[in-house]
Structures are given as C-alpha cells and as structure tokens.
Design a protein around this motif. Structure first.
Motif, PDB file in Angstrom:
ATOM      1  N   ALA A  21       0.837  -1.210   0.000  1.00  9.30           N
ATOM      2  CA  ALA A  21       0.000   0.000   0.000  1.00  9.30           C
ATOM      3  C   ALA A  21       0.869   1.257   0.000  1.00  9.30           C
ATOM      4  CB  ALA A  21      -0.940  -0.007   1.203  1.00  9.30           C
ATOM      5  N   GLU A  22       1.990   1.222   0.718  1.00  5.49           N
ATOM      6  CA  GLU A  22       2.895   2.373   0.721  1.00  5.49           C
ATOM      7  C   GLU A  22       3.560   2.552  -0.637  1.00  5.49           C
ATOM      8  OE1 GLU A  22       5.629   2.184   4.002  1.00  5.49           O
ATOM      9  OE2 GLU A  22       3.993   1.968   5.455  1.00  5.49           O
ATOM     10  N   LEU A  23       3.958   1.444  -1.277  1.00  6.54           N
ATOM     11  CA  LEU A  23       4.527   1.529  -2.624  1.00  6.54           C
ATOM     12  C   LEU A  23       3.510   2.102  -3.599  1.00  6.54           C
ATOM     13  CD1 LEU A  23       6.554  -1.763  -3.261  1.00  6.54           C
ATOM     14  CD2 LEU A  23       7.434   0.570  -3.160  1.00  6.54           C
ATOM     15  N   GLU A  24       2.284   1.616  -3.512  1.00  5.32           N
ATOM     16  CA  GLU A  24       1.228   2.094  -4.409  1.00  5.32           C
ATOM     17  C   GLU A  24       0.999   3.587  -4.232  1.00  5.32           C
ATOM     18  OE1 GLU A  24      -3.302   0.945  -5.782  1.00  5.32           O
ATOM     19  OE2 GLU A  24      -2.516   0.086  -3.931  1.00  5.32           O
ATOM     20  N   SER A  25       0.958   4.050  -2.993  1.00  8.26           N
ATOM     21  CA  SER A  25       0.771   5.473  -2.726  1.00  8.26           C
ATOM     22  C   SER A  25       1.925   6.298  -3.283  1.00  8.26           C
ATOM     23  CB  SER A  25       0.632   5.690  -1.212  1.00  8.26           C
ATOM     24  OG  SER A  25       0.531   7.051  -0.917  1.00  8.26           O
ATOM     25  N   THR A 106      20.561  -2.446  -5.574  1.00 10.11           N
ATOM     26  CA  THR A 106      21.322  -1.374  -6.226  1.00 10.11           C
ATOM     27  C   THR A 106      20.841  -0.015  -5.739  1.00 10.11           C
ATOM     28  OG1 THR A 106      21.816  -2.717  -8.165  1.00 10.11           O
ATOM     29  CG2 THR A 106      21.928  -0.328  -8.447  1.00 10.11           C
ATOM     30  N   ILE A 107      19.539   0.158  -5.634  1.00 12.74           N
ATOM     31  CA  ILE A 107      18.984   1.430  -5.164  1.00 12.74           C
ATOM     32  C   ILE A 107      19.415   1.706  -3.728  1.00 12.74           C
ATOM     33  CG2 ILE A 107      16.825   2.623  -4.579  1.00 12.74           C
ATOM     34  CD1 ILE A 107      15.617   1.212  -7.100  1.00 12.74           C
ATOM     35  N   GLU A 108      19.382   0.681  -2.881  1.00 14.55           N
ATOM     36  CA  GLU A 108      19.808   0.870  -1.494  1.00 14.55           C
ATOM     37  C   GLU A 108      21.293   1.219  -1.403  1.00 14.55           C
ATOM     38  OE1 GLU A 108      18.565  -2.754   0.409  1.00 14.55           O
ATOM     39  OE2 GLU A 108      16.539  -1.990   0.740  1.00 14.55           O
ATOM     40  N   THR A 109      22.134   0.544  -2.184  1.00 15.73           N
ATOM     41  CA  THR A 109      23.563   0.840  -2.188  1.00 15.73           C
ATOM     42  C   THR A 109      23.821   2.266  -2.655  1.00 15.73           C
ATOM     43  OG1 THR A 109      24.137  -1.477  -2.549  1.00 15.73           O
ATOM     44  CG2 THR A 109      25.802   0.165  -3.163  1.00 15.73           C
ATOM     45  N   GLU A 110      23.176   2.655  -3.752  1.00 14.61           N
ATOM     46  CA  GLU A 110      23.344   4.022  -4.257  1.00 14.61           C
ATOM     47  C   GLU A 110      22.867   5.047  -3.241  1.00 14.61           C
ATOM     48  OE1 GLU A 110      22.912   3.090  -9.041  1.00 14.61           O
ATOM     49  OE2 GLU A 110      21.212   3.975  -7.975  1.00 14.61           O
ATOM     50  N   SER A 111      21.761   4.763  -2.568  1.00 18.16           N
ATOM     51  CA  SER A 111      21.246   5.687  -1.549  1.00 18.16           C
ATOM     52  C   SER A 111      22.259   5.898  -0.439  1.00 18.16           C
ATOM     53  CB  SER A 111      19.935   5.148  -0.961  1.00 18.16           C
ATOM     54  OG  SER A 111      18.934   5.118  -1.941  1.00 18.16           O
ATOM     55  N   ARG A 112      22.854   4.800   0.021  1.00 13.04           N
ATOM     56  CA  ARG A 112      23.898   4.912   1.051  1.00 13.04           C
ATOM     57  C   ARG A 112      25.069   5.736   0.538  1.00 13.04           C
ATOM     58  NH1 ARG A 112      22.665  -0.277   2.183  1.00 13.04           N
ATOM     59  NH2 ARG A 112      24.306  -1.097   0.835  1.00 13.04           N
ATOM     60  N   ASP A 113      25.524   5.418  -0.683  1.00 12.88           N
ATOM     61  CA  ASP A 113      26.666   6.129  -1.263  1.00 12.88           C
ATOM     62  C   ASP A 113      26.387   7.619  -1.444  1.00 12.88           C
ATOM     63  OD1 ASP A 113      27.946   3.679  -1.333  1.00 12.88           O
ATOM     64  OD2 ASP A 113      27.735   3.417  -3.512  1.00 12.88           O
ATOM     65  N   LEU A 114      25.130   7.945  -1.755  1.00 12.00           N
ATOM     66  CA  LEU A 114      24.737   9.339  -1.970  1.00 12.00           C
ATOM     67  C   LEU A 114      24.304  10.033  -0.679  1.00 12.00           C
ATOM     68  CD1 LEU A 114      22.610   8.764  -5.211  1.00 12.00           C
ATOM     69  CD2 LEU A 114      24.819   9.953  -5.080  1.00 12.00           C
ATOM     70  N   ALA A 115      24.238   9.272   0.405  1.00 11.93           N
ATOM     71  CA  ALA A 115      23.792   9.786   1.704  1.00 11.93           C
ATOM     72  C   ALA A 115      22.414  10.434   1.597  1.00 11.93           C
ATOM     73  CB  ALA A 115      24.817  10.758   2.293  1.00 11.93           C
ATOM     74  N   VAL A 118      16.431   6.243   1.009  1.00  9.32           N
ATOM     75  CA  VAL A 118      16.088   5.316  -0.073  1.00  9.32           C
ATOM     76  C   VAL A 118      14.839   5.801  -0.810  1.00  9.32           C
ATOM     77  CG1 VAL A 118      15.323   2.957  -0.607  1.00  9.32           C
ATOM     78  CG2 VAL A 118      17.189   3.326   1.011  1.00  9.32           C
ATOM     79  N   GLU A 119      13.839   6.266  -0.067  1.00  6.31           N
ATOM     80  CA  GLU A 119      12.600   6.714  -0.714  1.00  6.31           C
ATOM     81  C   GLU A 119      12.859   7.883  -1.670  1.00  6.31           C
ATOM     82  OE1 GLU A 119       8.603   8.928   0.616  1.00  6.31           O
ATOM     83  OE2 GLU A 119       8.810   6.903   1.461  1.00  6.31           O
ATOM     84  N   ALA A 120      13.720   8.810  -1.302  1.00  7.67           N
ATOM     85  CA  ALA A 120      14.032   9.945  -2.177  1.00  7.67           C
ATOM     86  C   ALA A 120      14.704   9.458  -3.459  1.00  7.67           C
ATOM     87  CB  ALA A 120      14.924  10.940  -1.454  1.00  7.67           C
ATOM     88  N   HIS A 121      15.624   8.516  -3.318  1.00  5.34           N
ATOM     89  CA  HIS A 121      16.300   7.978  -4.504  1.00  5.34           C
ATOM     90  C   HIS A 121      15.307   7.191  -5.368  1.00  5.34           C
ATOM     91  CE1 HIS A 121      19.703   7.085  -6.959  1.00  5.34           C
ATOM     92  NE2 HIS A 121      19.799   5.810  -6.599  1.00  5.34           N
TER      93      HIS A 121
END
Length: 172
Positions: A21-25, A106-115, A118-121
């Motif tokens: 439901a959160e993904l859908e929103s 990949t998204i989680e790794t990039e989010s960490r690398d970009l500080a 995850v939701e914003a990325h």
C-alpha cells in the motif's frame, strides 16, 4: 476534479520492498506529479483515457537477467525502462506507455553512497524511468541536459532537491 493522465499496475518480484500500500501510494504520487508537469510545462499530450505504466519492484538478480537479455549488459542497474512503443518527447503515447523495473539492492547501495533516503532515490528513479518512456534520453549532452532539467523540476514539486547538483549531465 482532474482526470488521471496515467494509470499503473505494479508487481513486487523481490524481497525487502516494504508494504504494498505504501509503494502504491508513492508510485501514484510520483506518476501524477510527473505526468502533470509534462502536460503543463512540456505541452505533452495524453490520450483521452489514461495511458498505463507497469512497474516491477525487483531484486538485483531479476534486473541483471533482464538487463542481460534485452540490453546485452550482464549486470544489475538501478532502473530499466521499456517503452511499449517508441515516442519522442511531445509525441502522443498510446494506451500502454511501457514498463519500469527497479532493483532494490542497487537502489539501497546508491542511496547509502549518496547519503540520501532510499525513498528519495526511489522517487528520482521512478521519475527518471517514466521520462524514458516518453522518449527522454541522456545519450547526447543536449538530451541529457533537457532530461535532467525536467527531472529536477518534477522532483522539486515532490519536495526533493536537485539530484544532480553541480554534476555534469550524465551521458550513458
């Protein structure tokens, strides 16, 4: 009440994506903002009935296999977009716009690398994939600058800062 410009379906094909439901929103909010921006700021036409986007929330293994099969790149990537029919920016989409596939690890790794969260990325990558379905690309510098400009404007309407900052447009 304004009519929806885009409908979507989604499938979760990997662990760790959280509540459906959160993904859908989230997807609903991002696609509505992106479609509205394209119509208002880029004069993007839309069909009478909403065009449909399919999203797959997958893992790296899934995305790697799709990337190898369809792009001859045997590696995961953060997002893949497959237009149902090729259109150029400003062209009329059909009833099916296309598919967006996202890779969680990949998204989680990039989010960490970009500080960054995850939701914003993820919001950025959904927007990025959506623009690809409308024919936006980043193969040439002028195309990259245009796509990044539109992306940044859409993300600002969603309360996110410029993901590119002072970086040169990426051509890949």
């Amino acid at each position: 009440m304004t009519r929806a410009l885009v409908d979507f379906v989604f499938s979760v094909e990997g662990e760790g994506w959280g509540d459906d439901a959160e993904l859908e929103s989230l997807v609903s909010r991002v696609l509505a903002a992106a479609a509205s921006d394209l119509r208002e700021n880029e004069n993007q036409p839309f069909p009478e009935e909403p065009t449909e986007v399919s999203l797959v929330f997958a893992d790296d293994a899934f995305v790697r296999s799709v990337n190898a099969e369809w792009r001859d790149q045997d590696k995961p990537t953060n997002v893949l977009s497959f237009p149902a029919f090729p259109i150029r920016p400003g062209g009329m989409p059909g009833p099916l716009l296309g598919d967006i596939i996202l890779a969680r690890e990949t998204i989680e790794t990039e989010s960490r690398d970009l500080a960054k969260p995850v939701e914003a990325h993820l919001v950025h990558l959904i927007t990025h994939g959506f623009l690809h379905l409308f024919g936006y690309d980043h193969m040439e510098m002028a195309e990259a600058e245009k796509m990044e400009s539109v992306e940044t404007r859409i993300l600002a309407t969603l309360g996110l800062s410029d993901p590119y900052g002072d970086l040169e447009p990426e051509r890949i």
